[in-house]
Enzyme design. Structure first.
Site, PDB file in Angstrom:
ATOM      1  N   CYS A 132       0.822  -1.213   0.000  1.00 11.45           N
ATOM      2  CA  CYS A 132       0.000   0.000   0.000  1.00 11.45           C
ATOM      3  C   CYS A 132       0.856   1.264   0.000  1.00 11.45           C
ATOM      4  CB  CYS A 132      -0.955  -0.001   1.187  1.00 11.45           C
ATOM      5  SG  CYS A 132      -0.136  -0.111   2.798  1.00 11.45           S
ATOM      6  N   HIS A 186      -1.777   0.428   7.566  1.00 10.32           N
ATOM      7  CA  HIS A 186      -2.308   0.743   6.238  1.00 10.32           C
ATOM      8  C   HIS A 186      -2.045   2.226   5.930  1.00 10.32           C
ATOM      9  CE1 HIS A 186      -4.504   0.033   2.639  1.00 10.32           C
ATOM     10  NE2 HIS A 186      -5.611   0.705   2.972  1.00 10.32           N
ATOM     11  N   ASP A 197      -8.090   4.510  -1.975  1.00 12.49           N
ATOM     12  CA  ASP A 197      -7.552   3.380  -1.208  1.00 12.49           C
ATOM     13  C   ASP A 197      -6.912   2.403  -2.187  1.00 12.49           C
ATOM     14  OD1 ASP A 197      -7.021   1.167   0.408  1.00 12.49           O
ATOM     15  OD2 ASP A 197      -8.853   1.440   1.593  1.00 12.49           O
TER      16      ASP A 197
END
Length: 573
Positions: free
Chosen positions: A360, A491, A512
């Site tokens: 991520c 995250h 996202d």
């Protein structure tokens, strides 16, 4: 010749005497000549005498043997010796023969004590006779050796006095040494002393003192044993404690190692390979499950190898044009929104087979960089640059570490990212941007500033970031601001805008990297629905992590400023 003491009959031998007693006097009462025991038969009485009165009976037989020796050694006094031997034999055999009291007129007097008295007198006469024979025949040596062997007179244990028989010795002890016995004589009224430790009764104070001293010695010995036992118990307890501590430390070390290995796996530092290995492994799984054709596998593999070779992302996870689609949506719909601020153009990148679960941070950097590449203000520092693939981004961060940026972060990641699945966060993104001469800074929101663990100040800060330009009063504001890198535990995401609702509440618009392309592409439709935009919206109540970090781009660094940051060697805070 033997004479029966009951009836006076004479017999020639001892067996004849026994037969005479059995036949003639069988039914008469048998009485022990020593203790007057009666009511038993002849055999029982003989057994009683042999067991209960062994000393008296053995003594008489010893005298008989002594007399026999004297008779053999003296020829001149043969008649007298024979007479003595007959007397002794008569006394010895009377031990059995006199067990039957006389019932005829020729018997002894009815008082049994007279018979015992006569026996004692005969025994005394025998002793006197032996002494006279010793003087006359000069047999002292023979008498001494034999007499001492077969008979040892009793000796008083208190004063050493020697008596002729046990009865005399017993009387002597009772009369002369009664104070030393447990039970005092009836003639002496002496005080008694009780032992304070065991209750034993003593008749003498000195004996009591010695007795108590024994108790004290035993107690001291027991205390010594107790001290030794206590020392052993303490040693054992210490050993057990050490063993327990060792096991506890071992268990803690095992748990710590397990947690460390878990963190290594979580952050991609377990030496299980990097982007390339995971990409191939996951595609093989898809083929095995029938969700990917083998020809597709080989095509994607070839594309991946080409992308890794040139260091540029293949764009298979990219979705472009979303900011423009959002501008149209807010212009034509969203009646509950008062105003909205949007970043410059941003491409969305989502995770692929190669970085799913750990990529991520890299994908958010690609989003941020895609916006900077579309902004002319950053052409000077990013000239000729394309969106790098993840392994290339890892290599770029390692190069920044080698230049001296963020040595602490480099140390935490062992100065190595390539070939691993190591996570990166706000500090690594800041380091990479700074090495590219992009001016940025990190802002920490380390604690909640609102009810229920919310962070309203984070929303206010982002609003101020986008609304700092003079844009007038339009509903939709397309700013020149790059997106914001947003990090929290586990995250990271990218903030591309913020809404101000008519009720004055704030709502972030977030890309996202976990959202797949097919979902993001729904926003590109001409008639975008509110439900599609909903996946981008995050209200104050949706962000409740304990801490947040943001990386906000502010402009371009000069070469001198870059050197300054490079020499600072300080981790941003």
């Amino acid at each position: 010749m033997l004479s029966c003491d009951i009836c006076g009959e004479t017999v020639t031998s001892e067996p004849d005497m026994k037969a005479h007693l059995l036949i003639v006097h069988m039914e008469n009462e048998v009485i022990c000549p020593f203790c007057k025991l009666s009511g038993v038969n002849y055999d029982e009485m003989c057994f009683h005498i042999e067991t209960a009165h062994f000393e008296q009976n053995e003594l008489e037989r010893s005298f008989e043997r002594i007399n026999t020796i004297q008779i053999r050694t003296s020829d001149n006094r043969k008649d007298n010796t024979l007479q003595c031997r007959m007397e002794v034999n008569s006394s010895v055999h009377s031990a059995c023969a006199s067990n039957h009291p006389k019932t005829s007129p020729q018997s002894l007097p009815s008082d049994d004590t007279l018979k015992h008295k006569a026996y004692s007198e005969n025994l005394t006469e025998s002793r006197k006779f032996l002494k006279s024979r010793e003087k006359e025949c000069d047999l002292s040596k023979i008498k001494g050796s034999i007499y001492e062997t077969v008979y040892s007179p009793p000796e008083c244990p208190f004063c050493g006095r020697i008596e002729d028989c046990s009865q005399d010795m017993e009387n002597h002890v009772k009369t002369k040494h009664a104070n030393l016995l447990d039970t005092p004589s009836e003639d002496h009224d002496q005080p008694l002393y009780d032992c304070p430790m065991c209750g034993l009764i003593c008749t003498n104070y000195h004996i009591l003192q010695e007795h108590v001293d024994l108790h004290l010695e035993e107690s001291n010995f027991g205390q010594g044993i107790n001290r030794v036992q206590c020392s052993r118990d303490l040693e054992l307890a210490h050993q057990l404690q050490q063993e327990e501590d060792r096991k506890r430390r071992s268990e803690e070390a095992r748990q710590e190692m397990g947690e460390f290995q878990k963190l290594q796996r979580q952050y991609g530092l377990d030496n299980s390979g990097g982007y390339k290995q995971q990409q191939l492994r996951n595609m093989e799984i898809e083929v095995n499950r029938g969700r990917m054709h083998p020809s597709e596998f080989h095509r994607r593999k070839a594309d991946m190898m080409e992308s890794l070779a040139i260091g540029i992302d293949d764009g298979k996870t990219k979705t472009s044009g979303i900011i423009e689609a959002l501008y149209r949506y807010y212009q034509n719909a969203a009646t509950d929104v008062r105003r909205v601020w949007l970043s410059t153009g941003v491409d969305h990148f989502h995770s692929s087979f190669g970085d799913k679960g750990w990529g991520c941070g890299y994908r958010n950097f690609q989003m941020l960089l895609s916006s900077l590449l579309q902004n002319d203000a950053y052409d000077d520092c990013l000239k000729g640059m394309s969106i790098p693939c993840i392994p290339k981004i890892q290599s770029m961060i390692e190069d920044a570490w080698k230049e001296g940026f963020d040595p602490q972060g480099a140390s935490q990641l062992n100065n190595r990212l390539q070939g691993t699945k190591a996570w990166i966060g706000a500090c690594e993104v800041y380091t990479l941007l700074t090495s590219l001469r992009v001016k940025c800074h990190i802002v920490d929101f380390h604690k909640s500033t609102g009810p229920l663990g919310t962070h309203p100040r984070l929303f206010e800060w982002i609003l101020n970031y986008y609304s700092s330009e003079r844009e007038g009063n339009p509903k939709v504001v397309c700013t020149s601001k790059p997106p914001i890198y947003l990090q929290h535990q586990g995250h990271s995401r990218t903030v591309v805008g913020i809404e101000e609702r008519k009720n004055r509440t704030l709502c972030l618009l977030i890309f996202d990297p976990g959202c797949p392309s097919r979902e993001m592409q729904k926003l590109l439709k001409q008639d975008t629905e509110a439900s599609n935009v909903k996946q981008l919206r995050k209200f104050v109540g949706n962000l409740k992590h304990k801490q947040y970090q943001i990386v906000a781009v502010e402009g371009v660094l000069s070469s001198e400023e870059k050197i300054h940051f490079q020499d600072a060697h300080l981790r941003p805070s």
